[in-house]
Design a protein around this motif. Structure first.
Motif, PDB file in Angstrom:
ATOM      1  N   SER A 106      -1.980   2.231  -7.295  1.00 43.97           N
ATOM      2  CA  SER A 106      -2.922   1.067  -7.995  1.00 43.97           C
ATOM      3  C   SER A 106      -3.726   0.692  -6.822  1.00 43.97           C
ATOM      4  O   SER A 106      -5.045   0.130  -7.259  1.00 43.97           O
ATOM      5  CB  SER A 106      -1.748   0.078  -8.281  1.00 43.97           C
ATOM      6  OG  SER A 106      -0.811   0.311  -9.208  1.00 43.97           O
ATOM      7  N   SER A 107      -3.516   0.913  -5.734  1.00 41.79           N
ATOM      8  CA  SER A 107      -4.529   0.223  -4.652  1.00 41.79           C
ATOM      9  C   SER A 107      -5.650   1.377  -4.672  1.00 41.79           C
ATOM     10  O   SER A 107      -6.718   0.724  -4.154  1.00 41.79           O
ATOM     11  CB  SER A 107      -3.974   0.303  -3.249  1.00 41.79           C
ATOM     12  OG  SER A 107      -3.512   1.789  -3.018  1.00 41.79           O
ATOM     13  N   MET A 161      -7.619   0.578  -9.000  1.00 35.45           N
ATOM     14  CA  MET A 161      -8.141  -0.761  -9.336  1.00 35.45           C
ATOM     15  C   MET A 161      -9.567  -1.066  -8.679  1.00 35.45           C
ATOM     16  O   MET A 161     -10.650  -1.277  -9.096  1.00 35.45           O
ATOM     17  CB  MET A 161      -7.309  -2.015  -8.688  1.00 35.45           C
ATOM     18  CG  MET A 161      -6.127  -2.122  -9.426  1.00 35.45           C
ATOM     19  SD  MET A 161      -6.700  -2.185 -11.393  1.00 35.45           S
ATOM     20  CE  MET A 161      -7.678  -3.730 -11.495  1.00 35.45           C
ATOM     21  N   LEU A 206       1.667   2.910 -11.655  1.00 33.35           N
ATOM     22  CA  LEU A 206       0.702   2.219 -11.741  1.00 33.35           C
ATOM     23  C   LEU A 206       1.250   0.889 -12.086  1.00 33.35           C
ATOM     24  O   LEU A 206       2.190   0.697 -12.733  1.00 33.35           O
ATOM     25  CB  LEU A 206      -0.342   2.358 -12.756  1.00 33.35           C
ATOM     26  CG  LEU A 206      -1.428   3.483 -12.759  1.00 33.35           C
ATOM     27  CD1 LEU A 206      -2.236   3.741 -13.770  1.00 33.35           C
ATOM     28  CD2 LEU A 206      -2.284   3.416 -11.461  1.00 33.35           C
ATOM     29  N   ASP A 207       0.724  -0.379 -11.431  1.00 29.65           N
ATOM     30  CA  ASP A 207       1.119  -1.575 -11.541  1.00 29.65           C
ATOM     31  C   ASP A 207       0.762  -2.045 -12.874  1.00 29.65           C
ATOM     32  O   ASP A 207      -0.144  -1.342 -13.687  1.00 29.65           O
ATOM     33  CB  ASP A 207       0.784  -2.403 -10.524  1.00 29.65           C
ATOM     34  CG  ASP A 207      -0.563  -2.675 -10.449  1.00 29.65           C
ATOM     35  OD1 ASP A 207      -1.389  -2.583 -11.396  1.00 29.65           O
ATOM     36  OD2 ASP A 207      -1.102  -3.142  -9.566  1.00 29.65           O
ATOM     37  N   ALA A 244      -3.131  -2.379 -13.689  1.00 29.86           N
ATOM     38  CA  ALA A 244      -3.940  -1.173 -13.310  1.00 29.86           C
ATOM     39  C   ALA A 244      -3.661  -0.194 -14.898  1.00 29.86           C
ATOM     40  O   ALA A 244      -4.542   0.671 -15.349  1.00 29.86           O
ATOM     41  CB  ALA A 244      -3.541  -0.593 -12.188  1.00 29.86           C
ATOM     42  N   LEU A 245      -2.254  -0.038 -15.053  1.00 30.82           N
ATOM     43  CA  LEU A 245      -1.919   0.714 -16.213  1.00 30.82           C
ATOM     44  C   LEU A 245      -2.371   0.387 -17.486  1.00 30.82           C
ATOM     45  O   LEU A 245      -3.050   1.080 -18.300  1.00 30.82           O
ATOM     46  CB  LEU A 245      -0.328   0.796 -16.392  1.00 30.82           C
ATOM     47  CG  LEU A 245       0.236   1.440 -17.450  1.00 30.82           C
ATOM     48  CD1 LEU A 245      -0.220   2.998 -17.257  1.00 30.82           C
ATOM     49  CD2 LEU A 245       1.689   1.414 -17.530  1.00 30.82           C
TER      50      LEU A 245
END
Length: 605
Positions: free
Chosen positions: A419-420, A423, A578-579, A582-583
């Protein structure tokens, strides 16, 4: 009192310091090494280490000489044993002559003896072999015309291994015969029916007179630091993360090698030659001259202007290079030159009228979504009509997570989680064109010129870090179609489909699309071997064959389409999730792009 440092079993209770120094024991206790600093100074220790290292170096030199002697004695036996093997015919050309690692007398031991040759900007001929034969071309480095430009981590290595096996010229140009009509080592193992495969192991067997109009896969070659050669899967010439394009087209064509270097038996026997011979041959291949004369550069040999180093060669610092364990002892780094040179690549050079069936592949999986790759390709050779593009694809989310896991496994990733990385890339894509980001369905109404402009502005160079754009394939495919490639030149192969296809189904589909010859009668004589190469573990037939092999050998493993799917080292499974935000955002884009891709109506396996 002197301080004693003991390496070995330590006592939990310290001994009282003696009032007077104790003399050093004449024989040290077993399993203990005692260094008494008052008696042995640092210089003496260093001298002892140097003496031990010198003795060790002498032992390594002695081991190298013994290995070389053993390999020289074993080579005739290996050649003799090869006569009764499947590829028993002697190679078509001689081996590199005997030499030494020192090179020519008076040669300076410098990083680069001659400067690199001037980069050639004139492209290789992009026509088909039949077109080049009609033009009277008699010698040409064959440009890859079968591209697998997508996608990494989707099974391209599995596909490469399968196609090498099924479409190798020794099988395509082979036949099936009774054992009585088979010529010695050209024959495969006899089956119950008495029918055996008759292979075509020599380059002469791949010519028009011997193989007819059958088309076969003839990959380029990769050279290693030991001067050995094997088939090369990925070239990264046009872009996608490689730095080959600035070196010019001579770097793509590579050094000039005779066609016998593509024979498997020649490659095998070359690996048992003395290291000095193969290193000297690499030096000779890399010594070229600036192009001159009336012939095109791709038809000329190394003659003309002043001496220079071939663009496809690299200087090697032998103080840092490590050979394979069977060769490392043959190179004395103390007395031998520090610098050698490595010939890295070679495309096959053919007479198009004599070998019309050769198809050269390039499996660089980063081309598709690389702006630089498409720009370099279309501005140099365009979109030749005989080219074929085979795309092995996954769903965007699978492609995203699988690529991240692979680079975690390789140690390339520095971020805490996927995710980092995702995004910031999504925000960058939105800044590039907010309208098309917020309403991706509008992409379908763009003209070819608009698609190319959007692709060149908002997509990257296809390098591994571009997780988002590398997973959204619709824009990439539209850009390649806008650049001149027709839909008939594209074939989609789902990674999930690749997992379940039976071998004959996969080989049939590949043959129908590429024009490569499927020698079904010959491959049928080795069905289990074919399934081991061209069926993934999810195939029922391959599972059964794998279970049979496992009963005979516990080390047998079925081939995998993607070996990174189940990797969980370095907490990869958790890090690649993914969080929620983000997902949701990536899924919104991915669903729209997948719907547009389905609307293109491209052929699928």
């Amino acid at each position: 009192a002197p301080v004693g440092v003991y390496m070995g079993a330590a006592s939990s209770t310290p001994s009282p310091a003696p009032s007077t120094p104790s003399p050093a024991p004449s024989t040290p206790p077993s399993n203990n090494i005692t260094i008494i600093s008052s008696l042995v100074g640092l210089r003496e220790v260093d001298a002892a280490i140097a003496s031990a290292e010198a003795a060790l170096q002498k032992l390594r030199q002695r081991r190298g000489l013994l290995l070389q002697w053993r390999r020289r004695r074993r080579l005739p036996k290996q050649r003799e044993g090869a006569e009764v093997g499947r590829a028993a015919q002697k190679p078509s050309c001689s081996f590199p002559p005997a030499s030494t690692v020192r090179g020519e007398p008076g040669q300076a031991d410098v990083r680069l003896r001659h400067p690199f040759c001037e980069a050639v900007r004139t492209p290789l001929p992009s026509g088909s072999l039949s077109e080049l034969a009609a033009e009277g071309v008699s010698d040409v480095a064959v440009l890859p015309s079968l591209l697998v430009p997508c996608c990494a981590h989707s099974g391209t290595t599995f596909l490469w291994r399968c196609m090498q096996y099924a479409f190798h010229p020794e099988r395509v140009c082979g036949s099936v015969a009774d054992r009585a009509g088979c010529e010695g080592g050209r024959c495969g193992k006899q089956r119950r029916s008495g029918r055996v495969a008759v292979y075509a192991p020599l380059a002469a067997d791949w010519s028009r007179s011997a193989c007819g109009s059958r088309r076969y896969l003839l990959p380029g070659l990769a050279g290693n630091v030991q001067g050995h050669w094997d088939y090369r899967k990925e070239w990264f010439f046009y872009g996608g993360g490689g730095a080959a394009w600035p070196k010019g087209w001579e770097d793509y064509a590579g050094v000039e090698l005779p066609l016998c270097y593509w024979e498997r038996e020649y490659q095998r026997l070359l690996r048992v030659r003395p290291l000095a011979d193969t290193l000297a041959h690499s030096r000779a291949l890399c010594s070229s001259a600036q192009p001159s004369g009336e012939k095109p550069w791709w038809q000329r040999g190394p003659r003309g202007g002043g001496p220079c180093t071939h663009r496809a060669c690299l200087p090697l610092d032998m103080r840092k290079i490590r050979f394979g364990p069977e060769f490392d002892g043959e190179y004395d780094r103390e007395t031998s030159p520090r610098w050698q040179v490595q010939a890295t690549k070679a495309l096959p050079r053919l007479d198009p009228s004599e070998h019309p069936g050769a198809v050269v592949p390039d499996f660089t999986p980063n081309y598709l979504c690389s702006v630089k790759s498409l720009r370099n390709l279309r501005l140099s050779v365009g979109a030749p009509r005989h080219w074929r593009l085979l795309l092995v694809m996954r769903t965007p989310l699978d492609a995203l997570t699988s690529s991240y896991k692979m680079f975690v496994q390789w140690g390339w990733v520095r971020s805490a989680n996927l995710s980092s990385d995702v995004m910031p890339q999504l925000r960058r894509l939105r800044r590039c064109n907010p309208r098309l980001y917020d309403s991706p369905e509008l992409l379908g109404s763009l003209s070819d010129e608009q698609v190319l402009r959007y692709f060149e502005s908002c997509w990257g160079d296809g390098v591994w870090r571009n997780f988002v754009t590398n997973s959204l394939h619709y824009v990439c495919l539209r850009a390649w179609i806008a650049a001149g490639f027709s839909r008939e030149q594209l074939l989609l192969l789902s990674s999930e489909k690749l997992r379940t296809l039976q071998a004959h189904e996969l080989v049939d589909a590949l043959a129908n699309f590429t024009g490569l010859h499927h020698n079904a009668p010959l491959l049928a004589t080795r069905r289990e071997e074919l399934s081991a190469q061209c069926e993934a573990p999810d195939s029922a037939a391959n599972r059964a064959a794998w279970l049979r092999r496992r009963q005979r050998s516990k080390s047998s493993k079925a081939p995998l389409v993607n070996t990174h799917r189940d990797f969980n080292g370095s907490n990869a499974q958790v890090r690649s999730r993914l969080d929620t935000n983000a997902l949701a955002e990536f899924t919104r884009l991915a669903d729209a792009h997948e719907a547009l891709l389905a609307g293109l109506g491209l052929r699928e396996v």
